[in-house]
Design a protein around this motif. Structure first.
Motif, PDB file in Angstrom:
ATOM      1  N   THR A   1       0.829  -1.205   0.000  1.00 55.59           N
ATOM      2  CA  THR A   1       0.000   0.000   0.000  1.00 55.59           C
ATOM      3  C   THR A   1       0.862   1.253   0.000  1.00 55.59           C
ATOM      4  O   THR A   1       2.057   1.201   0.321  1.00 55.59           O
ATOM      5  N   PHE A   2       0.251   2.391  -0.336  1.00 54.29           N
ATOM      6  CA  PHE A   2       0.997   3.641  -0.401  1.00 54.29           C
ATOM      7  C   PHE A   2       0.135   4.808   0.078  1.00 54.29           C
ATOM      8  O   PHE A   2      -1.107   4.764   0.036  1.00 54.29           O
ATOM      9  N   THR A   3       0.807   5.853   0.530  1.00 56.62           N
ATOM     10  CA  THR A   3       0.184   7.137   0.866  1.00 56.62           C
ATOM     11  C   THR A   3       1.044   8.239   0.265  1.00 56.62           C
ATOM     12  O   THR A   3       2.264   8.223   0.418  1.00 56.62           O
ATOM     13  N   GLU A   4       0.425   9.194  -0.418  1.00 59.04           N
ATOM     14  CA  GLU A   4       1.141  10.319  -1.009  1.00 59.04           C
ATOM     15  C   GLU A   4       0.505  11.634  -0.569  1.00 59.04           C
ATOM     16  O   GLU A   4      -0.720  11.756  -0.517  1.00 59.04           O
ATOM     17  N   TYR A   5       1.365  12.607  -0.249  1.00 61.31           N
ATOM     18  CA  TYR A   5       0.917  13.970   0.018  1.00 61.31           C
ATOM     19  C   TYR A   5       1.659  14.903  -0.935  1.00 61.31           C
ATOM     20  O   TYR A   5       2.894  14.888  -0.984  1.00 61.31           O
TER      21      TYR A   5
ATOM     22  N   LYS B   1       0.526  27.334  -3.778  1.00 62.34           N
ATOM     23  CA  LYS B   1      -0.200  28.313  -4.586  1.00 62.34           C
ATOM     24  C   LYS B   1      -1.706  28.183  -4.375  1.00 62.34           C
ATOM     25  O   LYS B   1      -2.423  29.183  -4.266  1.00 62.34           O
ATOM     26  N   SER B   2      -2.174  26.943  -4.313  1.00 61.36           N
ATOM     27  CA  SER B   2      -3.610  26.708  -4.102  1.00 61.36           C
ATOM     28  C   SER B   2      -3.970  26.520  -2.636  1.00 61.36           C
ATOM     29  O   SER B   2      -5.148  26.408  -2.290  1.00 61.36           O
ATOM     30  N   ASN B   3      -2.931  26.446  -1.765  1.00 56.91           N
ATOM     31  CA  ASN B   3      -3.132  26.211  -0.330  1.00 56.91           C
ATOM     32  C   ASN B   3      -3.898  24.911  -0.063  1.00 56.91           C
ATOM     33  O   ASN B   3      -4.776  24.852   0.800  1.00 56.91           O
ATOM     34  N   ARG B   4      -3.509  23.872  -0.801  1.00 58.30           N
ATOM     35  CA  ARG B   4      -4.144  22.560  -0.624  1.00 58.30           C
ATOM     36  C   ARG B   4      -3.069  21.474  -0.537  1.00 58.30           C
ATOM     37  O   ARG B   4      -1.984  21.600  -1.099  1.00 58.30           O
ATOM     38  N   ILE B   5      -3.402  20.406   0.171  1.00 56.29           N
ATOM     39  CA  ILE B   5      -2.586  19.195   0.200  1.00 56.29           C
ATOM     40  C   ILE B   5      -3.369  18.101  -0.503  1.00 56.29           C
ATOM     41  O   ILE B   5      -4.478  17.738  -0.068  1.00 56.29           O
ATOM     42  N   HIS B   6      -2.829  17.587  -1.582  1.00 54.55           N
ATOM     43  CA  HIS B   6      -3.491  16.489  -2.292  1.00 54.55           C
ATOM     44  C   HIS B   6      -3.117  15.173  -1.625  1.00 54.55           C
ATOM     45  O   HIS B   6      -1.937  14.860  -1.466  1.00 54.55           O
ATOM     46  N   ILE B   7      -4.111  14.402  -1.231  1.00 57.90           N
ATOM     47  CA  ILE B   7      -3.919  13.130  -0.530  1.00 57.90           C
ATOM     48  C   ILE B   7      -4.322  11.990  -1.446  1.00 57.90           C
ATOM     49  O   ILE B   7      -5.435  11.970  -1.982  1.00 57.90           O
ATOM     50  N   LEU B   8      -3.413  11.045  -1.624  1.00 63.71           N
ATOM     51  CA  LEU B   8      -3.675   9.882  -2.468  1.00 63.71           C
ATOM     52  C   LEU B   8      -3.254   8.637  -1.711  1.00 63.71           C
ATOM     53  O   LEU B   8      -2.107   8.536  -1.260  1.00 63.71           O
TER      54      LEU B   8
ATOM     55  N   TYR C   1       3.770  22.869   6.813  1.00 69.53           N
ATOM     56  CA  TYR C   1       3.910  21.619   7.548  1.00 69.53           C
ATOM     57  C   TYR C   1       5.198  20.907   7.140  1.00 69.53           C
ATOM     58  O   TYR C   1       5.676  21.041   6.014  1.00 69.53           O
ATOM     59  N   LEU C   2       5.716  20.091   8.050  1.00 75.75           N
ATOM     60  CA  LEU C   2       6.702  19.083   7.701  1.00 75.75           C
ATOM     61  C   LEU C   2       5.968  17.776   7.486  1.00 75.75           C
ATOM     62  O   LEU C   2       4.808  17.619   7.880  1.00 75.75           O
ATOM     63  N   ASP C   3       6.639  16.803   6.837  1.00 75.91           N
ATOM     64  CA  ASP C   3       6.076  15.462   6.748  1.00 75.91           C
ATOM     65  C   ASP C   3       6.887  14.531   7.637  1.00 75.91           C
ATOM     66  O   ASP C   3       7.818  14.941   8.329  1.00 75.91           O
ATOM     67  N   GLY C   4       6.551  13.248   7.632  1.00 71.66           N
ATOM     68  CA  GLY C   4       7.166  12.313   8.563  1.00 71.66           C
ATOM     69  C   GLY C   4       8.644  12.085   8.366  1.00 71.66           C
ATOM     70  O   GLY C   4       9.328  11.638   9.300  1.00 71.66           O
TER      71      GLY C   4
ATOM     72  N   ASN D   1      -0.771  11.172   9.015  1.00 66.58           N
ATOM     73  CA  ASN D   1      -2.050  10.468   9.201  1.00 66.58           C
ATOM     74  C   ASN D   1      -3.230  11.339   8.763  1.00 66.58           C
ATOM     75  O   ASN D   1      -4.297  11.341   9.382  1.00 66.58           O
ATOM     76  N   GLU D   2      -2.998  12.092   7.688  1.00 70.23           N
ATOM     77  CA  GLU D   2      -4.000  12.923   7.040  1.00 70.23           C
ATOM     78  C   GLU D   2      -4.509  14.079   7.903  1.00 70.23           C
ATOM     79  O   GLU D   2      -5.626  14.579   7.705  1.00 70.23           O
ATOM     80  N   LYS D   3      -3.695  14.540   8.848  1.00 66.97           N
ATOM     81  CA  LYS D   3      -4.080  15.712   9.626  1.00 66.97           C
ATOM     82  C   LYS D   3      -2.848  16.394  10.205  1.00 66.97           C
ATOM     83  O   LYS D   3      -1.755  15.815  10.237  1.00 66.97           O
ATOM     84  N   GLY D   4      -3.031  17.627  10.653  1.00 66.71           N
ATOM     85  CA  GLY D   4      -1.942  18.369  11.244  1.00 66.71           C
ATOM     86  C   GLY D   4      -1.719  17.977  12.694  1.00 66.71           C
ATOM     87  O   GLY D   4      -2.652  17.899  13.483  1.00 66.71           O
ATOM     88  N   GLU D   5      -0.438  17.718  13.035  1.00 70.87           N
ATOM     89  CA  GLU D   5      -0.067  17.360  14.395  1.00 70.87           C
ATOM     90  C   GLU D   5       1.133  18.215  14.807  1.00 70.87           C
ATOM     91  O   GLU D   5       1.527  19.130  14.086  1.00 70.87           O
ATOM     92  N   LYS D   6       1.735  17.889  15.941  1.00 70.03           N
ATOM     93  CA  LYS D   6       2.850  18.693  16.435  1.00 70.03           C
ATOM     94  C   LYS D   6       3.931  17.795  17.016  1.00 70.03           C
ATOM     95  O   LYS D   6       3.648  16.798  17.670  1.00 70.03           O
TER      96      LYS D   6
END
Length: 270
Positions: free
Chosen positions: A116-120, A125-132, A153-156, A180-185
């Motif tokens: 399986t895979f997860t992509e961000y 420019k659009s202020n969006r994160i594309h999640i696949l 944001y940073l990623d993992g 995990n598809e949301k903002g954390e700290k």
């Protein structure tokens, strides 16, 4: 991600974060302090209760100019050793980030019978994160959506490089991470006092600087809660040793070997 692994780091991360009024950028003490070395390949042994359970390999593979910005590509391979009764993990994490370690792309792949895979994809420019998200084995897409990109944001994986590039000076960071598809700290505290660390790969004490911190979430590598890390006290801040809590318990991560031009772990002198 459906499974968590045992990684590092070294895998980790992170002056208190301020946001400017218009773009919500990571702001205070934000400039990198260390040097990213394209072509480096560093390998670590992971131990649980003094048992070697696997390896982590980190590579910085590329530096390129994209849309007038310098972009670095890095990849992490996490593999447990064969024949262990309590862990069977094979994972790959990839990131692309700018000189401040702010990512534009992240991919995590879990290799199994059903890979399986997860992509961000971070589009400022659009202020969006594309999640696949989906299955590579079955050629299926499970999730094709987007989230609001309301700050940097940073990623993992990029968060590891963010921390690494800022070791060696006394500072505290509280850094947004999209995971995990949301903002954390993640909170990290860096210190400037040199410390000696012993590892099996060299016959002397390594000159290191120390950091510690904690996460408020379960990370992509299984990292959760409190962690500690020691990085080489030189311009490259190579991770040398780490202690952390993961799903299976407390583990250590130790530098095993490296391919890095004109570099050896710096020696600690009393």
């Amino acid at each position: 991600m459906r499974k968590a692994s045992f990684i590092f780091f070294a895998v980790i991360i992170f002056s208190i974060v301020n946001y400017n009024q218009t773009k919500n950028k990571i702001f205070q003490n934000d400039l990198p302090f260390r040097k990213i070395d394209v072509g480096e390949e560093i390998t670590y042994v992971v131990k649980y209760l003094f048992i070697s359970i696997g390896e982590i390999k980190l590579k910085v593979t590329k530096r390129e100019i994209t849309h007038n910005d310098t972009i670095y590509s890095a990849i992490a391979y996490i593999d447990s050793y064969e024949g262990l009764p309590f862990v069977n993990l094979h994972q790959i994490y990839e990131t692309k980030f700018n000189p401040r370690q702010i990512p534009i792309f992240f991919r995590g792949t879990i290799i199994d019978k059903d890979t399986t895979f997860t992509e961000y994809t971070f589009n400022y420019k659009s202020n969006r994160i594309h999640i696949l998200k989906g299955s590579k084995t079955k050629n299926e897409i499970w999730t094709d959506s987007s989230a609001v990109l309301d700050r940097e944001y940073l990623d993992g994986l990029s968060l590891f490089y963010y921390a690494r590039m800022r070791t060696g000076r006394k500072a505290s960071y509280s850094t947004p991470v999209f995971i995990n598809e949301k903002g954390e700290k993640t909170v990290i505290r860096c210190y400037d006092k040199p410390e000696p660390i012993e590892i099996d790969a060299v016959d002397y004490k390594v000159n290191c600087v120390y950091l510690d911190g904690e996460t408020e979430f379960k990370g992509i590598f299984g990292l959760t809660g409190y962690f500690e890390g020691w990085f080489s006290n030189d311009e490259y801040a190579v991770p040398i040793y780490a202690k952390m809590s993961v799903i299976i318990g407390n583990i250590t991560v130790e530098l095993k070997e490296w391919k890095k031009k004109n570099w050896t772990p710096p020696k600690f002198y009393n």
